[in-house]
Design a protein around this motif. Sequence first.
Motif, PDB file in Angstrom:
ATOM      1  N   SER A 190     -36.685  -0.497   5.198  1.00  0.00           N
ATOM      2  CA  SER A 190     -36.209  -1.426   6.152  1.00  0.00           C
ATOM      3  C   SER A 190     -36.053  -0.923   7.598  1.00  0.00           C
ATOM      4  O   SER A 190     -36.152   0.238   7.879  1.00  0.00           O
ATOM      5  N   LEU A 191     -36.121  -1.829   8.739  1.00  0.00           N
ATOM      6  CA  LEU A 191     -35.976  -1.263   9.852  1.00  0.00           C
ATOM      7  C   LEU A 191     -34.622  -0.286  10.200  1.00  0.00           C
ATOM      8  O   LEU A 191     -34.667   0.697  10.734  1.00  0.00           O
ATOM      9  N   GLU A 192     -33.576  -0.806   9.542  1.00  0.00           N
ATOM     10  CA  GLU A 192     -32.326   0.188   9.688  1.00  0.00           C
ATOM     11  C   GLU A 192     -32.636   1.265   9.017  1.00  0.00           C
ATOM     12  O   GLU A 192     -31.979   2.386   9.453  1.00  0.00           O
ATOM     13  N   SER A 224     -33.254   3.533  31.987  1.00  0.00           N
ATOM     14  CA  SER A 224     -33.151   2.439  31.012  1.00  0.00           C
ATOM     15  C   SER A 224     -32.384   2.433  30.028  1.00  0.00           C
ATOM     16  O   SER A 224     -31.967   3.525  29.466  1.00  0.00           O
ATOM     17  N   GLY A 225     -31.937   1.546  29.501  1.00  0.00           N
ATOM     18  CA  GLY A 225     -30.969   1.488  28.270  1.00  0.00           C
ATOM     19  C   GLY A 225     -30.120   0.065  28.221  1.00  0.00           C
ATOM     20  O   GLY A 225     -30.722  -0.915  28.542  1.00  0.00           O
ATOM     21  N   TRP A 226     -29.078   0.236  27.641  1.00  0.00           N
ATOM     22  CA  TRP A 226     -28.330  -1.120  27.223  1.00  0.00           C
ATOM     23  C   TRP A 226     -26.718  -0.895  27.142  1.00  0.00           C
ATOM     24  O   TRP A 226     -26.333   0.364  27.043  1.00  0.00           O
ATOM     25  N   ALA A 227     -26.132  -1.925  27.535  1.00  0.00           N
ATOM     26  CA  ALA A 227     -24.721  -2.055  27.264  1.00  0.00           C
ATOM     27  C   ALA A 227     -24.307  -2.755  26.079  1.00  0.00           C
ATOM     28  O   ALA A 227     -25.038  -3.707  25.957  1.00  0.00           O
ATOM     29  N   CYS A 228     -23.629  -2.261  25.418  1.00  0.00           N
ATOM     30  CA  CYS A 228     -23.409  -2.622  23.881  1.00  0.00           C
ATOM     31  C   CYS A 228     -21.841  -2.979  23.669  1.00  0.00           C
ATOM     32  O   CYS A 228     -21.063  -1.942  23.934  1.00  0.00           O
ATOM     33  N   LEU A 229     -21.212  -3.844  23.158  1.00  0.00           N
ATOM     34  CA  LEU A 229     -19.993  -4.306  22.771  1.00  0.00           C
ATOM     35  C   LEU A 229     -20.292  -4.115  21.015  1.00  0.00           C
ATOM     36  O   LEU A 229     -20.900  -4.722  20.298  1.00  0.00           O
ATOM     37  N   SER A 230     -19.848  -2.884  20.640  1.00  0.00           N
ATOM     38  CA  SER A 230     -20.168  -2.620  19.165  1.00  0.00           C
ATOM     39  C   SER A 230     -18.771  -2.738  18.178  1.00  0.00           C
ATOM     40  O   SER A 230     -17.860  -2.636  18.818  1.00  0.00           O
ATOM     41  N   TYR A 231     -19.107  -2.922  17.040  1.00  0.00           N
ATOM     42  CA  TYR A 231     -18.137  -3.127  16.026  1.00  0.00           C
ATOM     43  C   TYR A 231     -18.718  -2.142  14.940  1.00  0.00           C
ATOM     44  O   TYR A 231     -19.524  -2.069  14.220  1.00  0.00           O
ATOM     45  N   ARG A 286     -17.382   0.529  11.256  1.00  0.00           N
ATOM     46  CA  ARG A 286     -17.061   0.589   9.861  1.00  0.00           C
ATOM     47  C   ARG A 286     -15.479   0.736  10.057  1.00  0.00           C
ATOM     48  O   ARG A 286     -14.782   0.439   8.901  1.00  0.00           O
ATOM     49  N   GLN A 287     -15.052   1.507  10.935  1.00  0.00           N
ATOM     50  CA  GLN A 287     -13.466   1.541  11.082  1.00  0.00           C
ATOM     51  C   GLN A 287     -12.858   0.472  11.640  1.00  0.00           C
ATOM     52  O   GLN A 287     -11.590   0.341  12.198  1.00  0.00           O
ATOM     53  N   ARG A 288     -13.705  -0.702  11.948  1.00  0.00           N
ATOM     54  CA  ARG A 288     -13.390  -1.788  12.469  1.00  0.00           C
ATOM     55  C   ARG A 288     -12.629  -1.831  13.856  1.00  0.00           C
ATOM     56  O   ARG A 288     -11.924  -2.489  14.268  1.00  0.00           O
ATOM     57  N   GLU A 289     -13.379  -0.860  14.785  1.00  0.00           N
ATOM     58  CA  GLU A 289     -13.055  -0.671  16.118  1.00  0.00           C
ATOM     59  C   GLU A 289     -14.301  -1.519  16.699  1.00  0.00           C
ATOM     60  O   GLU A 289     -15.499  -1.560  16.684  1.00  0.00           O
ATOM     61  N   LEU A 290     -13.557  -2.282  17.866  1.00  0.00           N
ATOM     62  CA  LEU A 290     -14.551  -2.560  19.033  1.00  0.00           C
ATOM     63  C   LEU A 290     -14.787  -1.534  19.820  1.00  0.00           C
ATOM     64  O   LEU A 290     -13.811  -1.104  20.338  1.00  0.00           O
ATOM     65  N   LYS A 291     -16.036  -1.229  20.347  1.00  0.00           N
ATOM     66  CA  LYS A 291     -16.300  -0.037  21.421  1.00  0.00           C
ATOM     67  C   LYS A 291     -17.300  -0.669  22.295  1.00  0.00           C
ATOM     68  O   LYS A 291     -18.104  -1.176  21.857  1.00  0.00           O
ATOM     69  N   ILE A 292     -17.212  -0.615  23.529  1.00  0.00           N
ATOM     70  CA  ILE A 292     -18.044  -0.683  24.466  1.00  0.00           C
ATOM     71  C   ILE A 292     -18.652   0.738  24.796  1.00  0.00           C
ATOM     72  O   ILE A 292     -18.354   1.764  25.157  1.00  0.00           O
ATOM     73  N   TYR A 302     -24.655   5.139  14.212  1.00  0.00           N
ATOM     74  CA  TYR A 302     -23.111   4.821  14.328  1.00  0.00           C
ATOM     75  C   TYR A 302     -22.482   4.018  13.196  1.00  0.00           C
ATOM     76  O   TYR A 302     -21.452   3.857  13.358  1.00  0.00           O
ATOM     77  N   CYS A 303     -23.526   3.517  12.152  1.00  0.00           N
ATOM     78  CA  CYS A 303     -22.810   2.768  11.336  1.00  0.00           C
ATOM     79  C   CYS A 303     -22.115   1.571  11.871  1.00  0.00           C
ATOM     80  O   CYS A 303     -21.028   1.061  11.575  1.00  0.00           O
ATOM     81  N   ALA A 304     -22.773   1.058  13.013  1.00  0.00           N
ATOM     82  CA  ALA A 304     -21.916   0.051  13.732  1.00  0.00           C
ATOM     83  C   ALA A 304     -23.089  -1.175  14.134  1.00  0.00           C
ATOM     84  O   ALA A 304     -24.102  -1.135  13.635  1.00  0.00           O
ATOM     85  N   SER A 305     -22.503  -2.383  14.403  1.00  0.00           N
ATOM     86  CA  SER A 305     -23.193  -3.551  14.701  1.00  0.00           C
ATOM     87  C   SER A 305     -22.880  -3.971  16.111  1.00  0.00           C
ATOM     88  O   SER A 305     -21.990  -3.640  16.601  1.00  0.00           O
TER      89      SER A 305
END
Length: 201
Positions: free
Chosen positions: A58-60, A134-141, A143-149, A161-164
């Motif tokens: 898969s892509l992941e 070049s790049g991205w800004a991301c609000l990620s979530y 597996r430790q159920r943390e939101l991180k920018i 990072y095992c995040a979405s």
Amino acid sequence: MPFNTYPYELPPLPYAYDALEPYIDTETMHIHHNKHFAAYITNLNNVLKDQPCLQKLSLEQLLCSHLPAHIKTTILNNAGGVYNHTKFFENLSPVNENNHMPSNRMMWMIQYNYGSWENFKRIFTDTALSVFGSGWACLSYNRQRELKIISLANQDTVVPYCASSVILCDVWEHAYYLKYRNMRSEYVNNIWNILKFQEIE
Ligand code: MN
């Protein structure tokens, strides 16, 4: 929407090319989706063409795998481009769709983590503006159920990072330069009008 697998196909844009006007212009959307995104798809298919074992992943899985050294960078750049652009275009919606604010639960988490919605937006915007090159800004979530920018360089993704990604803002110049020229801050300030928050599990 789940990602497709090899051979990858360009996913259709989930709205019209002019649907994000005036914040993202029609020409930018055409070039971004039909040229830039399509090129990542083509390049990924080309590098996987002679790799039957990798074609099954898969892509992941591709983004987390131990890859042959001579094609590793090409695969990561292009698989990352496919992953990020799939999410990015899904994470936008026309201004009149009324889904540009987080759900109550997400808003509570944002306020808990960042103090207020306004403060969260300021930190996310600062992150988007501080990406060098070049790049991205991301609000990620994660597996430790943390939101991180976080910021992601080039076509790095949240997958290792095992995040979405809850929101993703493309700050490559191809995402805004036709309309905004060097004014990345205007583009990022306007994107709040068309960002759609991804629901978390
Ligand atoms: Mn892009």
